[in-house]
Design an enzyme around this catalytic site. Structure first.
Site, mmCIF file in Angstrom:
data_model
loop_
_atom_site.group_PDB
_atom_site.id
_atom_site.type_symbol
_atom_site.label_atom_id
_atom_site.label_comp_id
_atom_site.label_asym_id
_atom_site.label_seq_id
_atom_site.Cartn_x
_atom_site.Cartn_y
_atom_site.Cartn_z
ATOM 1 C CG ASN A 32 113.830 -23.189 -44.711
ATOM 2 O OD1 ASN A 32 113.071 -23.707 -43.892
ATOM 3 N ND2 ASN A 32 113.910 -23.587 -45.966
ATOM 4 C CG ASP A 58 116.975 -22.769 -48.312
ATOM 5 O OD1 ASP A 58 117.415 -23.942 -48.340
ATOM 6 O OD2 ASP A 58 115.971 -22.402 -48.928
ATOM 7 C CG LEU A 59 120.211 -27.045 -44.345
ATOM 8 C CD1 LEU A 59 119.927 -28.497 -43.995
ATOM 9 C CD2 LEU A 59 121.574 -26.651 -43.801
ATOM 10 C CB SER A 124 110.360 -42.044 -43.419
ATOM 11 O OG SER A 124 109.037 -42.494 -43.461
ATOM 12 C CE1 TYR A 148 109.369 -37.193 -46.398
ATOM 13 C CE2 TYR A 148 108.127 -39.243 -46.457
ATOM 14 C CZ TYR A 148 108.918 -38.345 -45.783
ATOM 15 O OH TYR A 148 109.273 -38.606 -44.480
ATOM 16 C CE LYS A 152 112.817 -37.975 -45.100
ATOM 17 N NZ LYS A 152 113.771 -37.135 -44.363
ATOM 18 C CG ASN A 197 100.545 -36.637 -40.265
ATOM 19 O OD1 ASN A 197 101.307 -35.689 -40.401
ATOM 20 N ND2 ASN A 197 100.639 -37.719 -40.998
ATOM 21 N NE ARG A 229 100.122 -45.959 -41.352
ATOM 22 C CZ ARG A 229 99.242 -46.669 -42.071
ATOM 23 N NH1 ARG A 229 98.864 -47.876 -41.656
ATOM 24 N NH2 ARG A 229 98.745 -46.191 -43.193
ATOM 25 N NE ARG A 291 95.707 -40.900 -45.841
ATOM 26 C CZ ARG A 291 96.328 -40.373 -44.788
ATOM 27 N NH1 ARG A 291 96.020 -39.135 -44.388
ATOM 28 N NH2 ARG A 291 97.227 -41.056 -44.122
HETATM 29 N N1 UFG Z 1 93.887 -41.661 -40.840
HETATM 30 C C1 UFG Z 1 92.504 -41.631 -40.721
HETATM 31 N N2 UFG Z 1 91.893 -40.421 -40.793
HETATM 32 C C2 UFG Z 1 92.586 -39.244 -40.958
HETATM 33 C C3 UFG Z 1 93.993 -39.285 -41.075
HETATM 34 C C4 UFG Z 1 94.610 -40.534 -41.014
HETATM 35 O O1 UFG Z 1 91.845 -42.651 -40.585
HETATM 36 O O2 UFG Z 1 91.950 -38.188 -41.032
HETATM 37 C C5 UFG Z 1 94.564 -42.971 -40.732
HETATM 38 C C6 UFG Z 1 95.366 -43.360 -41.940
HETATM 39 O O3 UFG Z 1 94.545 -43.962 -42.922
HETATM 40 C C7 UFG Z 1 96.394 -44.304 -41.325
HETATM 41 C C8 UFG Z 1 96.614 -43.713 -39.929
HETATM 42 O O4 UFG Z 1 95.479 -42.901 -39.673
HETATM 43 O O5 UFG Z 1 95.849 -45.587 -41.185
HETATM 44 C C9 UFG Z 1 97.854 -42.847 -39.814
HETATM 45 O O6 UFG Z 1 97.817 -41.844 -40.798
HETATM 46 P P1 UFG Z 1 98.827 -40.601 -40.779
HETATM 47 O O7 UFG Z 1 98.458 -39.703 -41.929
HETATM 48 O O8 UFG Z 1 98.872 -39.999 -39.422
HETATM 49 O O9 UFG Z 1 100.241 -41.281 -41.001
HETATM 50 P P2 UFG Z 1 100.748 -42.189 -42.218
HETATM 51 O O10 UFG Z 1 101.133 -43.503 -41.613
HETATM 52 O O11 UFG Z 1 99.818 -42.221 -43.349
HETATM 53 O O12 UFG Z 1 101.991 -41.330 -42.722
HETATM 54 C C10 UFG Z 1 103.143 -41.269 -41.966
HETATM 55 C C11 UFG Z 1 103.872 -39.951 -42.194
HETATM 56 C C12 UFG Z 1 104.410 -39.868 -43.604
HETATM 57 C C13 UFG Z 1 105.162 -41.103 -43.944
HETATM 58 C C14 UFG Z 1 104.312 -42.315 -43.717
HETATM 59 C C15 UFG Z 1 104.981 -43.600 -44.026
HETATM 60 O O13 UFG Z 1 103.003 -38.871 -41.954
HETATM 61 O O14 UFG Z 1 105.259 -38.761 -43.699
HETATM 62 O O15 UFG Z 1 103.931 -42.344 -42.342
HETATM 63 O O16 UFG Z 1 106.139 -43.702 -43.305
HETATM 64 F F1 UFG Z 1 105.572 -41.093 -45.237
#
Ligand code: UFG
Length: 337
Positions: A32, A58-59, A124, A148, A152, A197, A229, A291
């Protein structure tokens, strides 16, 4: 015969459409364009010789979904389309439950009505929260900390319940952190608003669009205090979807959840180092407060994916940074929506 790829103009969907095309499958993309661009579909078409049809749908519009199934010879489905921003889901829970669950239910109805019984579904690692045991395996306890995350988990339950009683089989793929881009540099991640991200933000600092990166937390119980991660190259992730479909077509029965990660944890500071190697840029950063809602560390157990799908990730963090950087340099404004 064609594979329906919902959300096929999105980041993971578009890479998966290319990977499916490479196996000779024709693809029908529905999207969409709420958080994606038709230009991603043009890029997919340029990368494959397979037929790639596009329908703007749109599903949540059940009638429109039924028309897609009537129009195309769909035999398999890969379902990506969903809202995916954790923080936004906290602000707009009704919109998230409505969108992510209605779209799945309408899709399942259309599949059952049309005798389509093979589904690969995007889930996820958020369903594990902060795992007690690492690497985290599929049998670890699950839960959710945001609407969210609940969508899932609920989606996984709905699919499992349907597969238990109806002629449908599903691979539920629990993704870790997808990054990187297609090696051509023509397909990549194009966040709609300001990126949240890590990797898109790192790349913005590398190209000078942003002065410094904020590292959220320097006092976690990790190798260097920053969050850890399991980053996975989006092309590896796309290939996992193809492997999952092959297993379903090969006769796998029922629904099963499978981790899709590399099995390797990378800290924020280690990722910044890898990005420096790939880009040659300095990438200044400052350590800030943690965060809210972040976990300290997670990485995947990968044995089930290897056993069941015959799949393992083959690209490392340097490949991920190099390919993401190429995409960023060739497309400084993404798809230019
Ligand atoms: N981080 C920073 N600075 C930033 C952004 C992120 O230090 O500006 C750090 C975060 O604290 C974390 C790592 O980078 O340690 C990864 O953060 P992301 O936001 O890239 O990814 P997340 O692991 O927080 O989130 C991801 C997906 C979500 C999902 C989540 C859990 O984006 O959709 O994994 O599965 F829900």
């Amino acid at each position: 015969m064609a594979v329906l790829v919902t959300g096929g103009a999105g980041y993971i969907g578009s890479h998966t459409a290319v990977a499916l095309g490479e196996t000779g499958r024709d693809v029908v993309i529905v999207d969409n364009f709420v958080n994606s661009s038709p230009r991603a579909v043009e890029a997919v078409r340029a990368l494959t010789t397979a037929e790639v049809a596009l329908v703007e749908v749109d599903l949540c519009d059940g009638e429109a979904v039924r028309r897609v199934f009537a129009q195309y010879p769909i035999t398999e489905v890969v379902h990506f389309a969903a809202h995916k921003a954790v923080a936004e889901s906290v602000e707009k829970p009704v919109a998230y439950y409505r969108n992510n669950l209605d779209s799945l239910l309408g899709l399942l109805e259309a599949m059952l009505d049309n005798g389509v019984g093979s589904l690969v579904h995007s889930s996820s690692c958020t369903v594990y929260g902060q795992p007690e045991v690492l690497p985290v395996s599929e049998s670890a306890p699950v839960g959710a900390e945001s609407p969210y995350g609940w969508t899932k988990l609920m989606s996984e339950q709905i699919i499992t319940d349907v597969c238990a009683v109806r002629p449908m089989d599903a691979m539920i793929l629990r993704y870790f952190n997808p990054v990187g881009a297609h090696p051509s540099g023509t397909l990549g991640e194009d966040p709609n608003d300001i990126p949240n991200n890590l990797v898109p933000l790192v790349m913005e600092v590398a190209c000078g669009r942003r002065e410094t990166l904020q590292v959220f937390g320097g006092d976690y119980d990790t190798v260097d205090g920053s969050g850890v991660r399991d980053y996975i190259h989006v092309v590896d992730l796309a290939e996992a979807h193809v492997a999952a479909l092959d297993v379903l077509v090969g006769g796998h029965r029922g629904a099963v959840a499978v981790n899709v990660g590399t099995g390797t944890g990378t800290s924020v500071l280690e990722l910044i180092e890898a990005a420096r190697r790939a880009t040659g840029a300095a990438i200044p950063y400052e350590i800030c407060e943690r965060r809210a809602g972040d976990i300290a560390k997670t990485w995947a157990a990968t044995d089930l994916a290897a056993e069941l799908l015959g799949w393992r990730a083959t690209r490392d963090i340097d490949d991920m940074m190099r390919d993401h950087w190429r995409w960023q340099c060739q497309n400084p404004d993404g798809y230019g929506r």
